[in-house]
Scaffold this motif. Structure first.
Motif, PDB file in Angstrom:
ATOM      1  N   ASP A 142       0.832  -1.209   0.000  1.00 46.40           N
ATOM      2  CA  ASP A 142       0.000   0.000   0.000  1.00 46.40           C
ATOM      3  C   ASP A 142       0.865   1.257   0.000  1.00 46.40           C
ATOM      4  OD1 ASP A 142      -2.375  -1.391  -0.069  1.00 46.40           O
ATOM      5  OD2 ASP A 142      -2.665  -1.365   2.104  1.00 46.40           O
ATOM      6  N   GLU A 143       1.952   1.250   0.772  1.00 45.07           N
ATOM      7  CA  GLU A 143       2.869   2.396   0.793  1.00 45.07           C
ATOM      8  C   GLU A 143       3.452   2.635  -0.594  1.00 45.07           C
ATOM      9  OE1 GLU A 143       4.636   2.255   5.384  1.00 45.07           O
ATOM     10  OE2 GLU A 143       5.827   1.512   3.691  1.00 45.07           O
ATOM     11  N   HIS A 144       3.805   1.559  -1.245  1.00 43.82           N
ATOM     12  CA  HIS A 144       4.426   1.677  -2.563  1.00 43.82           C
ATOM     13  C   HIS A 144       3.433   2.207  -3.597  1.00 43.82           C
ATOM     14  CE1 HIS A 144       8.575   0.578  -3.214  1.00 43.82           C
ATOM     15  NE2 HIS A 144       8.317   0.330  -4.501  1.00 43.82           N
ATOM     16  N   ILE A 145       2.220   1.682  -3.573  1.00 47.71           N
ATOM     17  CA  ILE A 145       1.188   2.147  -4.508  1.00 47.71           C
ATOM     18  C   ILE A 145       0.889   3.624  -4.276  1.00 47.71           C
ATOM     19  CG2 ILE A 145      -1.236   1.906  -5.154  1.00 47.71           C
ATOM     20  CD1 ILE A 145      -0.985  -1.086  -4.627  1.00 47.71           C
ATOM     21  N   HIS A 146       0.790   4.012  -2.995  1.00 47.45           N
ATOM     22  CA  HIS A 146       0.507   5.411  -2.661  1.00 47.45           C
ATOM     23  C   HIS A 146       1.631   6.311  -3.159  1.00 47.45           C
ATOM     24  CE1 HIS A 146      -1.204   8.777  -0.490  1.00 47.45           C
ATOM     25  NE2 HIS A 146      -0.039   8.986   0.104  1.00 47.45           N
ATOM     26  N   ARG A 147       2.856   5.875  -2.988  1.00 48.49           N
ATOM     27  CA  ARG A 147       4.002   6.673  -3.436  1.00 48.49           C
ATOM     28  C   ARG A 147       4.011   6.815  -4.955  1.00 48.49           C
ATOM     29  NH1 ARG A 147       9.741   4.256  -2.325  1.00 48.49           N
ATOM     30  NH2 ARG A 147       9.330   3.271  -4.339  1.00 48.49           N
ATOM     31  N   ARG A 148       3.652   5.719  -5.643  1.00 51.27           N
ATOM     32  CA  ARG A 148       3.611   5.766  -7.102  1.00 51.27           C
ATOM     33  C   ARG A 148       2.517   6.708  -7.594  1.00 51.27           C
ATOM     34  NH1 ARG A 148       5.666   1.206 -10.040  1.00 51.27           N
ATOM     35  NH2 ARG A 148       3.734   1.037 -11.240  1.00 51.27           N
ATOM     36  N   LEU A 149       1.385   6.740  -6.873  1.00 52.42           N
ATOM     37  CA  LEU A 149       0.300   7.636  -7.263  1.00 52.42           C
ATOM     38  C   LEU A 149       0.675   9.099  -7.033  1.00 52.42           C
ATOM     39  CD1 LEU A 149      -2.794   5.693  -5.852  1.00 52.42           C
ATOM     40  CD2 LEU A 149      -2.153   5.979  -8.256  1.00 52.42           C
ATOM     41  N   GLU A 150       1.437   9.348  -5.955  1.00 51.99           N
ATOM     42  CA  GLU A 150       1.832  10.722  -5.639  1.00 51.99           C
ATOM     43  C   GLU A 150       2.938  11.220  -6.563  1.00 51.99           C
ATOM     44  OE1 GLU A 150       2.933  11.011  -1.546  1.00 51.99           O
ATOM     45  OE2 GLU A 150       0.954  11.727  -0.968  1.00 51.99           O
ATOM     46  N   ASN A 151       3.927  10.340  -6.782  1.00 61.11           N
ATOM     47  CA  ASN A 151       5.123  10.769  -7.513  1.00 61.11           C
ATOM     48  C   ASN A 151       5.141  10.323  -8.966  1.00 61.11           C
ATOM     49  OD1 ASN A 151       5.967  11.744  -5.032  1.00 61.11           O
ATOM     50  ND2 ASN A 151       7.076   9.864  -4.532  1.00 61.11           N
ATOM     51  N   GLY A 152       4.169   9.494  -9.346  1.00 62.10           N
ATOM     52  CA  GLY A 152       4.189   8.952 -10.694  1.00 62.10           C
ATOM     53  C   GLY A 152       5.030   7.698 -10.750  1.00 62.10           C
ATOM     54  N   LYS A 153       4.906   6.952 -11.806  1.00 57.82           N
ATOM     55  CA  LYS A 153       5.673   5.724 -11.956  1.00 57.82           C
ATOM     56  C   LYS A 153       7.157   6.062 -12.067  1.00 57.82           C
ATOM     57  CE  LYS A 153       1.874   3.368 -14.299  1.00 57.82           C
ATOM     58  NZ  LYS A 153       1.401   2.717 -15.539  1.00 57.82           N
TER      59      LYS A 153
END
Length: 371
Positions: free
Chosen positions: A123-134
């Motif tokens: 979940d942390e990783h998905i959230h970070r990807r959504l915030e910062n982009g892939k």
């Protein structure tokens, strides 16, 4: 194929070097600058867990990241113990439900901890990807979760959240305890044979001197150090038993082996076979000097990582961590122990030392003490 290539392993070299340097500093501080002995396994466990967690999630984790304040280290150790425990229900299925050994209850408890931890990491990783982009591979190194999440998003790959959580469990198990076991046994053998570390130190000084620390790029030049690793793997393979399944009927040692038969290869026994190795029970790294015998599955009398398509996929990562950690431990410190070195083994999925290894470090480089 995606996660454990040599190229991807090389991309995490800076992580290994930073964490090994941090381990050297923590050892020096914990020892009171050489005034007392330290638990070598404790420092090595922290090292490998930090490296593996950074490789698959770009950060380290602590006890605060587990529900209920459970120990992160104890969770990983419990998984490994249960994976190699002798469970009567595996051999007598009618006894499985009774769980009189308590393994099922312990497995459910550690599974709950691991599942909660893995869910949080994903979940942390998905959230970070959504915030910062892939992540852009040109901007930074993609960690293993980046790779798996990218695969899950493509149409030509099938990888579920459960698959990703299983991979996290495999990385925590296989990527931490095996390297700890290897370096710990290497240190034990070196402390038991004090002339050997002196020879390793002499070799390293001829390459890097005593005014700087060893880097991973230096390790390839340390032939005798790598012989020490090979000899340790011969006597103390991290996985003493290899599990395979026969694809067709065959024979070995006068026995008929039907297809679909589970076959255990006793790597521990092969490494101590007097018919194969001269002075098989003695620690003699020099036996590998000038010898092209390899540990990667090409020589069937030395199979610490298995062979063929069922060989260990993380061999490059495991050797990189182990060789660099051992090199720094020997290059930075002179080690001593009180009394005899206990070499008793403990049976399990691996053969770790039964008792902790306490040793006293003495700083030997000409550079300033580590902070």
């Amino acid at each position: 194929m995606e996660l454990l290539t040599v190229k991807r392993n090389d991309s995490f070299r800076f992580v290994r070097e930073e964490e090994v340097s941090a381990m050297i500093g923590s050892i020096w501080q914990e020892s009171g600058q050489g005034a007392q002995c330290v638990d070598v396994k404790k420092r090595l466990s922290s090292l490998t867990q930090n490296i593996v967690c950074t490789m698959f999630a770009s950060r380290t984790y602590s006890d605060n990241d587990l529900n209920g304040g459970h120990s992160f280290k104890q969770m990983v150790e419990e998984m490994f113990v249960l994976a190699g425990a002798f469970c009567v229900g595996d051999f007598i299925p009618s006894l499985q439900l009774l769980d009189f050994q308590g393994f099922r209850h312990r497995m459910q408890a550690v599974h709950k901890l691991l599942d909660g931890f893995a869910e949080k990491v994903i979940d942390e990783h998905i959230h970070r990807r959504l915030e910062n982009g892939k992540p852009n591979e040109e901007d930074r190194v993609k960690d293993m979760l980046d790779v798996m999440l990218s695969m899950a998003e493509t149409n030509d790959q099938t990888i579920s959240r459960v698959d990703i959580k299983a991979m996290i469990m495999d990385m925590l198990n296989a990527g931490t305890e095996t390297s700890v076991t290897l370096v710990k046994w290497a240190m034990s053998e070196l402390l038991k044979n004090p002339a050997t570390p002196a020879r390793v130190q002499q070799e390293m000084e001829s390459v890097v001197g005593r005014d700087r620390r060893v880097k991973e790029s230096d390790v390839m030049s340390f032939e005798f150090l790598r012989c020490v690793v090979k000899e340790t793997l011969r006597l103390h393979p991290p996985a003493p038993l290899l599990l395979n399944e026969s694809m067709e009927s065959s024979g070995a040692g006068g026995y008929f082996i039907p297809p679909k038969t589970r076959v255990f290869v006793n790597v521990w026994a092969i490494g101590r076979d007097e018919n194969v190795w001269k002075d098989a029970h003695q620690f003699k790294p020099e036996r590998f000097m000038g010898c092209n015998k390899d540990v990667r599955g090409q020589d069937f009398d030395l199979l610490p990582f298995g062979a063929g398509r069922r060989g260990c996929p993380g061999i490059s990562m495991g050797l990189s961590v182990s060789e660099l950690a051992l090199a720094q431990l020997i290059h930075c410190f002179d080690w001593s122990v009180e009394g005899e070195v206990d070499m008793e083994e403990e049976f399990g999925l691996t053969f770790p030392r039964k008792n902790p290894l306490f040793a006293c470090p003495k700083w030997r480089l000409t550079t300033e003490y580590p902070s």
